[in-house]
Design an enzyme around this catalytic site. Structure first.
Site, PDB file in Angstrom:
ATOM      1  N   THR A   1      -4.063   1.963  -2.106  1.00 31.57           N
ATOM      2  CA  THR A   1      -3.642   0.660  -2.321  1.00 31.57           C
ATOM      3  C   THR A   1      -4.104  -0.206  -3.399  1.00 31.57           C
ATOM      4  OG1 THR A   1      -3.242  -1.423  -1.325  1.00 31.57           O
ATOM      5  CG2 THR A   1      -5.278  -0.290  -0.961  1.00 31.57           C
TER       6      THR A   1
ATOM      7  N   THR B   1       0.938  -1.153   0.063  1.00 31.62           N
ATOM      8  CA  THR B   1      -0.122  -0.270  -0.039  1.00 31.62           C
ATOM      9  C   THR B   1       1.044   1.233   0.002  1.00 31.62           C
ATOM     10  OG1 THR B   1      -1.990  -1.160   1.190  1.00 31.62           O
ATOM     11  CG2 THR B   1      -1.654   1.061   1.453  1.00 31.62           C
TER      12      THR B   1
ATOM     13  N   SER C   1     -10.903  -2.517   5.684  1.00 28.73           N
ATOM     14  CA  SER C   1      -9.354  -1.747   5.329  1.00 28.73           C
ATOM     15  C   SER C   1      -8.894  -1.408   6.715  1.00 28.73           C
ATOM     16  CB  SER C   1      -9.394  -0.546   4.642  1.00 28.73           C
ATOM     17  OG  SER C   1      -8.241  -0.043   4.338  1.00 28.73           O
ATOM     18  N   SER C   2      -7.356  -1.348   6.805  1.00 31.05           N
ATOM     19  CA  SER C   2      -6.615  -1.098   7.770  1.00 31.05           C
ATOM     20  C   SER C   2      -6.112   0.127   7.771  1.00 31.05           C
ATOM     21  CB  SER C   2      -5.730  -2.145   8.158  1.00 31.05           C
ATOM     22  OG  SER C   2      -6.138  -3.588   8.426  1.00 31.05           O
TER      23      SER C   2
ATOM     24  N   ASP D   1      -9.741  -8.442   0.959  1.00 27.23           N
ATOM     25  CA  ASP D   1      -9.875  -7.803   2.228  1.00 27.23           C
ATOM     26  C   ASP D   1     -11.325  -8.218   2.842  1.00 27.23           C
ATOM     27  OD1 ASP D   1      -7.477  -6.847   2.513  1.00 27.23           O
ATOM     28  OD2 ASP D   1      -7.784  -5.035   2.176  1.00 27.23           O
TER      29      ASP D   1
ATOM     30  N   GLY E   1       1.184  -1.284   5.123  1.00 21.41           N
ATOM     31  CA  GLY E   1       1.606  -2.394   5.843  1.00 21.41           C
ATOM     32  C   GLY E   1       0.345  -3.237   6.399  1.00 21.41           C
TER      33      GLY E   1
HETATM   34  N1  GLY Z   1      -5.264  -3.423   1.337  1.00 16.14           N
HETATM   35  C1  GLY Z   1      -4.887  -2.789   2.535  1.00 16.14           C
HETATM   36  C2  GLY Z   1      -5.828  -2.256   3.585  1.00 16.14           C
HETATM   37  O1  GLY Z   1      -6.886  -1.753   2.725  1.00 16.14           O
HETATM   38  O2  GLY Z   1      -5.779  -2.184   4.763  1.00 16.14           O
END
Ligand code: GLY
Length: 565
Positions: free
Chosen positions: A393, A375, A446-447, A417, A467
């Site tokens: 990302t 990302t 998402s994170s 995800d 990350g």
């Molecule tokens: N694909 C990483 C996120 O959205 O956390």
């Protein structure tokens, strides 16, 4: 107040390069004007030049994002999605959600194979792994609402980088060379990133003609240059060819959404961060609220006590993430409760001072697995104090590996995800909780945690990182480093980090995080630990002494670059 345009490039990994009025440095950079910090020199420069020409930070963020789609193909994108957190000079704030969506045909069991078994390949590396991209819609909406410069001038630098080519860095050359075999199965991708079947060497020029043509359509027609006409047709054709489900209708229907940020406070600092469908802001504020009740400063940075309390806060916030977080347009996400001081007090009461808790997978119906680390995050501040924090990302590095033939851009594999399958729980960390299952037009959890810190009405920092799930913990530790330990901007970003995500019940520490003796104290408390090479790449901007902007590319990334004027 803007300061005189004094510039000071310090701690450079490479000599500063000058374009008229803009200084570019692969190290900490101080600027009295505007500042951009991103993952590639050409992208930071493109954004800083927009600022210098009178564009605002939203304009510069858009120009930087398009330029990264050309120069940082592992994560920069127009075929993916992300989030933009904006803090205005008057202290108000908003967020733009341009996360990908599931196509209309999606359903919770779409990642099962013919025999009804969950398939990692379908979930993560197939045409069904591609979500409806959001980046171009997000940038167009942000520009329409908050931009000030002409759209064409924000896309044009990316068009030029794709059409005329740009110098491949050592890191990019190595990254592409490492995909030589993997990309052979994806002919359009192989042709775009290898010359006559050979890897590019550092210093070579990478030209992407099809991508340039797509960017020209976006430059000339705005969001319709992507979601309608030639680009949409090419994308839908590739989906049909490969068994994917995204149609021209899915593309036409896609909309970015403006949402309320998640807001919190930590020892008098204001935290402004990303709302669901990211779990980032909610988990960040939950963890900070928990830590606020402990004397973290007295523990000492990266001491066993500090690490223990971080891990225990992380364990609990990630358990709540698995249980509750998802697209708020599809389920009720209890953000207010999770981010309340009262809830944090309840959690804190369950943390022992010197003994690890145990993560219980039966606590919820599933558990999250480790997640890809590809990302990219970038930060922008303009001379008026408008601050923009963007994380976007393709999900995995180079996303699905699928380049749209004739259109020259990589597609995400963001459907990975979504939870794998209803009810599926494994001790390796697959998750089957209800809220984050794939459904038509739902956004996947998402994170990503683009975040802005302020205090007493003044901007303090613009923070974020790639990350996967480690993102939230990387941002947490930068905030704690600044607030509790009073670290300088460069030290706060460089300091070693750790990660725990409830399940697997183990902490991962960056090499050098603490001494072996301290690690033994941590394990004696009952913590499982392992060591990793690197956690996150946090390209941040801070407000330094006298209001000067301090751009801090994360030293973990040799291409990270600050550009300012
Ligand atoms: N694909 C990483 C996120 O959205 O956390």
């Amino acid at each position: 107040m803007p300061l005189p345009a004094a510039l000071l490039a310090t701690a450079c990994n490479a000599p500063a390069a000058e374009t008229p009025g803009v200084t570019v440095a692969q190290g900490t950079l101080e600027s009295g004007g505007g500042m951009v910090v991103s993952a590639y020199p050409h992208a930071s420069r493109a954004g800083a030049e927009v600022l210098r020409a009178g564009g605002n930070a939203v304009d510069a963020a858009i120009a930087t994002g398009f330029a990264l789609a050309v120069t940082h193909p592992a994560a920069g994108n127009i075929g993916g999605g992300g989030f933009m957190v904006i803090r205005f000079p008057d202290g108000s704030s908003t967020v733009m959600d341009f996360r990908e969506k599931a196509p209309l045909r999606a359903h919770p069991e779409m990642f099962l194979d013919e025999s009804g078994e969950y398939s990692y390949r379908i979930h993560h590396r197939s045409h069904l792994a591609v979500g409806v991209p959001g980046t171009v819609a997000g940038f167009a909406q942000a520009h329409e609402k908050y931009g000030s410069a002409a759209w064409t001038g924000l896309v044009e630098p990316a068009v030029a980088l794709a059409r005329d080519g740009f110098e491949v860095s050592e890191r990019l050359a190595g990254s592409l060379a490492g995909r030589l075999e993997a990309f052979r199965d994806y002919p359009a991708t192989f042709a775009q990133f290898f010359r006559d079947g050979e890897p590019y060497a550092p210093g070579d020029t990478l030209v992407q003609a099809d991508l340039a043509a797509t960017l020209e359509r976006i430059r000339d027609h705005g969001r319709d240059g992507f979601y309608a006409g030639e680009t949409a047709r090419l994308l839908a054709e590739e989906m049909e060819r490969g068994g994917g489900w995204i149609t021209e209708e899915d593309l036409a229907r896609y909309q970015a959404v403006e949402r309320e940020p998640v807001r919190g406070t930590y020892r008098g600092y204001d935290i402004i961060s990303m709302a669901p469908p990211s779990s980032g802001g909610t988990a960040l504020v939950e963890m900070l609220n928990v830590l606020e009740g402990f004397d973290v400063a007295a523990m000492g940075a990266n001491s066993p006590a500090h690490a223990h309390h971080l891990i225990e806060a992380m364990r609990r916030a990630f358990r709540d993430r698995a249980a509750h977080l998802a697209d708020p347009d599809f389920s009720d996400v209890p953000v207010a409760r999770l981010t309340s001081k009262a809830y944090a007090a309840e959690i804190r009461a369950t943390i022992k001072a010197d003994a690890a808790s145990v993560s219980d997978p039966d606590d919820v119906a599933g558990a999250p697995g480790w997640e890809s680390s590809e990302t990219t995050h970038y930060s922008v501040v303009d001379a008026d104090g408008l601050a923009v924090s963007v994380t976007y990302t393709l999900e995995g590095g180079y996303g699905s590996y699928i380049t749209v033939p004739g259109a020259g851009f990589l597609l995400n594999n963001e459907m990975g995800d979504f939870n794998a399958r209803p009810g599926l729980t494994t001790d390796r960390g697959l998750i089957g909780t209800e809220p984050n299952l794939a459904r038509p037009e739902q956004r996947m959890l998402s994170s990503m945690t683009p975040t802005i810190l302020a205090r007493d009405g003044e901007l303090v920092a613009v923070v974020g990182s790639p990350g996967g799930r480690t993102i939230i913990n990387t941002v947490l530790q930068i905030v704690v480093n600044v607030v509790d330990f009073g670290m300088s901007p460069a030290d706060a970003v460089a300091a070693k980090r750790l990660h725990h995500q409830w399940l697997p019940d183990a902490a991962r520490l960056e090499d050098g995080y603490m001494s072996e003796d301290d690690a033994a104290v941590l394990t004696a408390m009952g913590h499982q630990i392992s060591w990793s090479g690197r956690q996150g790449i946090a390209h941040c901007i801070f407000t330094g002494e006298g209001g000067v902007l301090v751009g801090v590319p994360d030293p973990r990334d040799s291409d990270g670059t600050a550009a300012g004027y």
